[in-house]
Design an enzyme around this catalytic site. Structure first.
Site, PDB file in Angstrom:
ATOM      1  CG  ASP A   8      18.184 -57.931 -37.439  1.00 12.07           C
ATOM      2  OD1 ASP A   8      17.444 -58.428 -36.014  1.00 12.07           O
ATOM      3  OD2 ASP A   8      18.616 -58.511 -37.998  1.00 12.07           O
ATOM      4  CD  GLU A  39      23.044 -58.569 -39.271  1.00 10.62           C
ATOM      5  OE1 GLU A  39      24.282 -58.829 -40.180  1.00 10.62           O
ATOM      6  OE2 GLU A  39      21.733 -59.197 -40.082  1.00 10.62           O
ATOM      7  CG  ASN A  40      20.001 -55.877 -41.424  1.00  5.76           C
ATOM      8  OD1 ASN A  40      19.846 -55.774 -40.567  1.00  5.76           O
ATOM      9  ND2 ASN A  40      20.558 -56.048 -42.764  1.00  5.76           N
ATOM     10  CG  ASN A  67      24.004 -62.161 -42.499  1.00  9.72           C
ATOM     11  OD1 ASN A  67      23.313 -62.055 -41.552  1.00  9.72           O
ATOM     12  ND2 ASN A  67      23.271 -62.067 -43.571  1.00  9.72           N
ATOM     13  CG  HIS A  68      23.975 -57.969 -43.429  1.00 11.37           C
ATOM     14  ND1 HIS A  68      24.198 -58.093 -45.356  1.00 11.37           N
ATOM     15  CD2 HIS A  68      22.868 -58.413 -43.215  1.00 11.37           C
ATOM     16  CE1 HIS A  68      22.719 -58.399 -45.951  1.00 11.37           C
ATOM     17  NE2 HIS A  68      22.238 -58.355 -45.365  1.00 11.37           N
ATOM     18  CG  HIS A 154      22.428 -62.680 -37.233  1.00  6.97           C
ATOM     19  ND1 HIS A 154      21.030 -61.395 -36.569  1.00  6.97           N
ATOM     20  CD2 HIS A 154      21.912 -63.258 -38.079  1.00  6.97           C
ATOM     21  CE1 HIS A 154      21.414 -60.868 -37.692  1.00  6.97           C
ATOM     22  NE2 HIS A 154      21.868 -62.004 -38.719  1.00  6.97           N
ATOM     23  CG  HIS A 179      18.676 -63.622 -40.513  1.00  2.00           C
ATOM     24  ND1 HIS A 179      20.154 -62.848 -40.759  1.00  2.00           N
ATOM     25  CD2 HIS A 179      18.520 -64.345 -41.396  1.00  2.00           C
ATOM     26  CE1 HIS A 179      19.947 -63.271 -42.418  1.00  2.00           C
ATOM     27  NE2 HIS A 179      19.137 -64.467 -42.235  1.00  2.00           N
ATOM     28  CG  HIS A 181      14.898 -58.323 -40.691  1.00  2.58           C
ATOM     29  ND1 HIS A 181      14.739 -57.154 -41.140  1.00  2.58           N
ATOM     30  CD2 HIS A 181      15.839 -59.213 -40.116  1.00  2.58           C
ATOM     31  CE1 HIS A 181      16.415 -57.412 -41.018  1.00  2.58           C
ATOM     32  NE2 HIS A 181      17.155 -57.903 -40.327  1.00  2.58           N
TER      33      HIS A 181
END
Length: 275
Positions: A8, A39-40, A67-68, A154, A179, A181
């Site tokens: 991520d 996603e982040n 999820n983001h 994820h 997810h 990290h």
């Protein structure tokens, strides 16, 4: 085939590290295919189309999410036209975008990349990730339409990630978790030949709380009261991921090792890349 998966990307710091490091990694180690979870990437929350295009320009072949994925509302629109952008495949029917797709590597191989999201401690209302994977593999089996199959799983729970790896073992080239990290120490090749790692870690500032400036998360643990918004940490980032060598004959993993480049974490580059 040589494949690199990067965990991520978190905020500007993570993006900068990937953009600066990735072109040389591709050139120096003759990488055939690169996947980045993004996603982040937009301040820690979601991804914009501009960031997606910059990541692809730096050398990534595909961006996965989690999820983001919808935190930046524009993603709901650009996901339809950007075929190299994946959202979790087990979102409900009718969700825009795609959860899996077939891509051509620099060596000409056909690479199936699928993005799946776990349900334990996350979103129990999602479709069954195991059955979603089964449908994807049935439609595009390894050794038939696909020369390699990669799953970005994820998820929060390591147990769910490990069971997913065993579920597709022998039918996928790589299962890598995202997810949390934090890079895990269980990089391995499973009995059936699938490379596996519970979490690739993040590309971000590790002097942080999961890539976010540590003061606000720490405050909330101590006081149970928010003082402000979460902000992505701005210090120098470390890029973390996993490297795999995949057999051109079987599509299964022959070698796998973690990659870590940057401050704070012990740096490691796969030794087999120098062969």
């Amino acid at each position: 085939m040589r494949l690199l998966f990067l965990g991520d990307m978190v905020g500007r710091s993570g993006r900068t590290a990937v953009y600066e490091r990735l072109p040389a990694l591709i050139s120096d180690f003759r990488l055939d295919f690169v996947i980045v979870n993004g996603e982040n990437a937009a301040g820690g929350f979601g991804v914009t189309e501009e960031i997606l295009l910059q990541t692809l320009q730096a050398g990534a072949d595909v961006m996965t999410t989690g999820n983001h994925v919808w935190d930046q509302r524009e993603a709901i629109e650009f996901c339809e036209r950007q075929e190299r952008f994946l959202r979790p495949a087990n979102f409900p029917a009718g969700t825009p975008g795609r959860g899996a797709n077939l891509y051509r590597s620099r060596s000409g191989a056909q690479v199936l990349v699928a993005n799946i999201m776990g349900r334990v401690f996350m979103h129990p209302d999602l479709d069954d990730p195991f059955q979603s994977a089964e449908a994807i593999l049935s439609a595009c089996p390894l050794g038939e339409q696909a020369d390699a199959v990669i799953f970005d799983f994820h998820a929060e729970a390591t147990s769910e990630k490990q069971c997913f790896g065993h579920f597709v073992d022998g039918r996928a080239s790589l299962v890598v978790g995202t997810h949390t990290h934090v890079p895990t120490a269980d990089c391995q090749i499973l009995n059936g030949g699938t490379a596996y790692m519970s979490d690739a870690g993040m590309c971000g500032d590790y002097d942080s709380s999961l890539g976010m400036d540590k003061e606000e998360p720490l405050n909330r643990f101590l006081s149970k009261m928010p003082k402000g918004r979460f902000e992505a940490a701005a210090g120098e980032a470390t890029i973390c991921g996993v490297a795999v060598e995949i057999s051109d004959r079987t599509g299964l993993a022959e070698k796998v090792a973690p990659l870590r480049l940057g401050p704070r974490l012990a740096e490691t580059v796969p030794s087999f890349w120098n062969a």
